[in-house]
Design an enzyme around this catalytic site. Sequence first.
Site, mmCIF file in Angstrom:
data_model
loop_
_atom_site.group_PDB
_atom_site.id
_atom_site.type_symbol
_atom_site.label_atom_id
_atom_site.label_comp_id
_atom_site.label_asym_id
_atom_site.label_seq_id
_atom_site.Cartn_x
_atom_site.Cartn_y
_atom_site.Cartn_z
ATOM 1 N N TRP A 21 0.856 -1.200 0.000
ATOM 2 C CA TRP A 21 0.000 0.000 0.000
ATOM 3 C C TRP A 21 0.888 1.246 0.000
ATOM 4 O O TRP A 21 1.831 1.325 0.799
ATOM 5 C CB TRP A 21 -0.916 -0.011 1.237
ATOM 6 C CG TRP A 21 -2.066 0.947 1.105
ATOM 7 C CD1 TRP A 21 -2.465 1.634 0.012
ATOM 8 C CD2 TRP A 21 -2.989 1.291 2.153
ATOM 9 N NE1 TRP A 21 -3.591 2.391 0.288
ATOM 10 C CE2 TRP A 21 -3.921 2.200 1.595
ATOM 11 C CE3 TRP A 21 -3.121 0.921 3.488
ATOM 12 C CZ2 TRP A 21 -4.965 2.747 2.340
ATOM 13 C CZ3 TRP A 21 -4.161 1.463 4.238
ATOM 14 C CH2 TRP A 21 -5.081 2.365 3.662
ATOM 15 N N ASP A 49 1.401 -8.474 -1.334
ATOM 16 C CA ASP A 49 0.013 -8.105 -1.079
ATOM 17 C C ASP A 49 -0.328 -6.779 -1.742
ATOM 18 O O ASP A 49 0.254 -5.752 -1.422
ATOM 19 C CB ASP A 49 -0.203 -7.970 0.439
ATOM 20 C CG ASP A 49 -1.631 -7.572 0.767
ATOM 21 O OD1 ASP A 49 -2.520 -8.438 0.685
ATOM 22 O OD2 ASP A 49 -1.868 -6.379 1.081
ATOM 23 N N TYR A 54 -5.380 -0.028 -4.145
ATOM 24 C CA TYR A 54 -4.071 0.630 -3.993
ATOM 25 C C TYR A 54 -3.618 1.338 -5.268
ATOM 26 O O TYR A 54 -2.698 2.146 -5.227
ATOM 27 C CB TYR A 54 -2.978 -0.363 -3.564
ATOM 28 C CG TYR A 54 -3.248 -1.102 -2.261
ATOM 29 C CD1 TYR A 54 -4.272 -0.705 -1.402
ATOM 30 C CD2 TYR A 54 -2.487 -2.198 -1.884
ATOM 31 C CE1 TYR A 54 -4.528 -1.384 -0.220
ATOM 32 C CE2 TYR A 54 -2.737 -2.882 -0.700
ATOM 33 C CZ TYR A 54 -3.766 -2.471 0.123
ATOM 34 O OH TYR A 54 -4.014 -3.153 1.283
ATOM 35 N N GLN A 161 -7.354 -11.440 6.395
ATOM 36 C CA GLN A 161 -6.303 -10.435 6.554
ATOM 37 C C GLN A 161 -6.825 -9.327 7.451
ATOM 38 O O GLN A 161 -7.833 -8.696 7.123
ATOM 39 C CB GLN A 161 -5.891 -9.873 5.189
ATOM 40 C CG GLN A 161 -4.727 -8.916 5.306
ATOM 41 C CD GLN A 161 -4.257 -8.359 3.969
ATOM 42 O OE1 GLN A 161 -4.330 -7.152 3.731
ATOM 43 N NE2 GLN A 161 -3.774 -9.204 3.096
ATOM 44 N N TYR A 189 -1.902 -7.281 8.887
ATOM 45 C CA TYR A 189 -1.491 -6.067 8.163
ATOM 46 C C TYR A 189 -1.113 -4.961 9.136
ATOM 47 O O TYR A 189 -1.427 -5.036 10.317
ATOM 48 C CB TYR A 189 -2.537 -5.645 7.125
ATOM 49 C CG TYR A 189 -3.831 -4.983 7.551
ATOM 50 C CD1 TYR A 189 -3.862 -3.713 8.108
ATOM 51 C CD2 TYR A 189 -5.047 -5.615 7.318
ATOM 52 C CE1 TYR A 189 -5.063 -3.081 8.435
ATOM 53 C CE2 TYR A 189 -6.259 -5.003 7.641
ATOM 54 C CZ TYR A 189 -6.256 -3.731 8.206
ATOM 55 O OH TYR A 189 -7.443 -3.127 8.518
HETATM 56 P P1 NAP Z 1 3.260 -1.234 8.192
HETATM 57 O O1 NAP Z 1 3.782 -2.289 7.331
HETATM 58 O O2 NAP Z 1 2.974 -1.534 9.610
HETATM 59 O O3 NAP Z 1 4.230 0.037 8.203
HETATM 60 C C1 NAP Z 1 4.766 0.601 7.056
HETATM 61 C C2 NAP Z 1 5.719 1.709 7.512
HETATM 62 O O4 NAP Z 1 6.773 1.096 8.266
HETATM 63 C C3 NAP Z 1 6.350 2.441 6.372
HETATM 64 O O5 NAP Z 1 6.406 3.796 6.740
HETATM 65 C C4 NAP Z 1 7.768 1.872 6.298
HETATM 66 O O6 NAP Z 1 8.707 2.822 5.890
HETATM 67 C C5 NAP Z 1 8.021 1.503 7.727
HETATM 68 N N1 NAP Z 1 8.962 0.395 7.844
HETATM 69 C C6 NAP Z 1 8.909 -0.798 7.206
HETATM 70 N N2 NAP Z 1 9.971 -1.554 7.543
HETATM 71 C C7 NAP Z 1 10.702 -0.814 8.404
HETATM 72 C C8 NAP Z 1 11.902 -1.038 9.103
HETATM 73 N N3 NAP Z 1 12.564 -2.183 9.005
HETATM 74 N N4 NAP Z 1 12.366 -0.049 9.925
HETATM 75 C C9 NAP Z 1 11.695 1.124 10.062
HETATM 76 N N5 NAP Z 1 10.546 1.384 9.425
HETATM 77 C C10 NAP Z 1 10.059 0.439 8.601
HETATM 78 O O7 NAP Z 1 1.918 -0.582 7.617
HETATM 79 P P2 NAP Z 1 0.987 -0.779 6.352
HETATM 80 O O8 NAP Z 1 1.668 -0.410 5.117
HETATM 81 O O9 NAP Z 1 -0.286 -0.096 6.717
HETATM 82 O O10 NAP Z 1 0.653 -2.347 6.337
HETATM 83 C C11 NAP Z 1 1.384 -3.278 5.584
HETATM 84 C C12 NAP Z 1 0.578 -3.788 4.409
HETATM 85 O O11 NAP Z 1 -0.643 -4.395 4.836
HETATM 86 C C13 NAP Z 1 0.092 -2.709 3.439
HETATM 87 O O12 NAP Z 1 1.142 -2.213 2.638
HETATM 88 C C14 NAP Z 1 -0.979 -3.461 2.701
HETATM 89 O O13 NAP Z 1 -0.397 -4.319 1.739
HETATM 90 C C15 NAP Z 1 -1.627 -4.244 3.819
HETATM 91 N N6 NAP Z 1 -2.809 -3.543 4.402
HETATM 92 C C16 NAP Z 1 -4.036 -4.146 4.226
HETATM 93 C C17 NAP Z 1 -5.174 -3.522 4.729
HETATM 94 C C18 NAP Z 1 -6.511 -4.173 4.544
HETATM 95 O O14 NAP Z 1 -7.537 -3.521 4.773
HETATM 96 N N7 NAP Z 1 -6.561 -5.419 4.144
HETATM 97 C C19 NAP Z 1 -5.086 -2.293 5.425
HETATM 98 C C20 NAP Z 1 -3.807 -1.736 5.606
HETATM 99 C C21 NAP Z 1 -2.683 -2.374 5.102
HETATM 100 P P3 NAP Z 1 9.416 2.797 4.441
HETATM 101 O O15 NAP Z 1 8.313 2.788 3.427
HETATM 102 O O16 NAP Z 1 10.254 4.004 4.450
HETATM 103 O O17 NAP Z 1 10.233 1.524 4.362
#
Ligand code: NAP
Length: 275
Positions: A21, A49, A54, A161, A189
């Site tokens: 996302w 994913d 997105y 999910q 997620y």
């Molecule tokens: P997340 O994965 O919890 O957090 C993403 C954030 O964490 C980004 O700002 C990223 O920064 C940072 N990050 C990642 N790895 C890191 C590390 N090793 N050290 C420091 N910071 C780090 O949040 P999310 O994107 O909301 O959730 C993950 C995925 O779940 C989404 O991308 C999507 O595919 C899915 N999702 C699904 C739903 C649903 O309704 N089904 C809802 C929300 C999300 P950088 O980008 O700078 O690396």
Amino acid sequence: MERQVCLSDGRKVPCIGQGTWFLGEHRDRFIREQEALTAGIDAGMTLLDTAEMYGNEEMVGAAIRGLRDRVFLVTKVLPGNASRTGTKEACERSLNRLKTDYVDLFLLHWGGPHPIEDTVASMVELQQEGKIKAWGVSNMDVPEMERFYAVPGGASCAANQILYNLAHRGVEYDLLPWCRERHLPVMAYSPADEGRLSRNPVLMGIAQKHEATPVQIALAWIMRRPGMIAIPKAGSVTHVQENYRSLSIELTAEDVNLLDEAFPPPVSKVHLDSW
Ligand code: NAP
């Protein structure tokens, strides 16, 4: 380092995948983000994913070109499209954008206006046609899961999910046990709470002890549960590789206790959070 979760059809997926996302939104970061996705696949985070919502299925499709056979591709249909015919049309559009002829897991993004019988019937048909290998749901709490399991074909759901991380533990009260009893894999997620957990002092302390980072500890904490797949989103090769290395972190009982104190588990029903 490979740890896997077994799906009901016998296929195995790594317990850490890659969220997408917000990837592909900015032209200037496009190449770097694609490199991050392919570095993740190379490392072993072969589950990707995405979702029609997105707006980045084309970018994901481009990132996996030539690698399709190694990738477990997840995408989602928007609830407003999840009618008897709309689900199938949405799947076709996703396949076109992803430039592939099947997705591994097709999820209903969240509950919507269409009867679930219709959505499930379309999912089952897509599966029979080979356009999807499996189908599942997202953002469904126990009552919704029970409704799904009650309709014809509903129990063939392959995953749920949901939002799950240290700061959102409500599902431990009833939804996670419900899924575990049915051997239903759960995809967590926002496992880093959208990056917020990287600044948590308790996680920082535990991370220091393991020569790790707070996000790695947050991921290791999620993945120690059987049947759980974490899907962090990372926009750089450094973060992707760091996230993969969280697989090798073994939290101690003391670490887990400290985390329980800082992020108490639920003691009663908490309605499922979502973004
Ligand atoms: P997340 O994965 O919890 O957090 C993403 C954030 O964490 C980004 O700002 C990223 O920064 C940072 N990050 C990642 N790895 C890191 C590390 N090793 N050290 C420091 N910071 C780090 O949040 P999310 O994107 O909301 O959730 C993950 C995925 O779940 C989404 O991308 C999507 O595919 C899915 N999702 C699904 C739903 C649903 O309704 N089904 C809802 C929300 C999300 P950088 O980008 O700078 O690396």
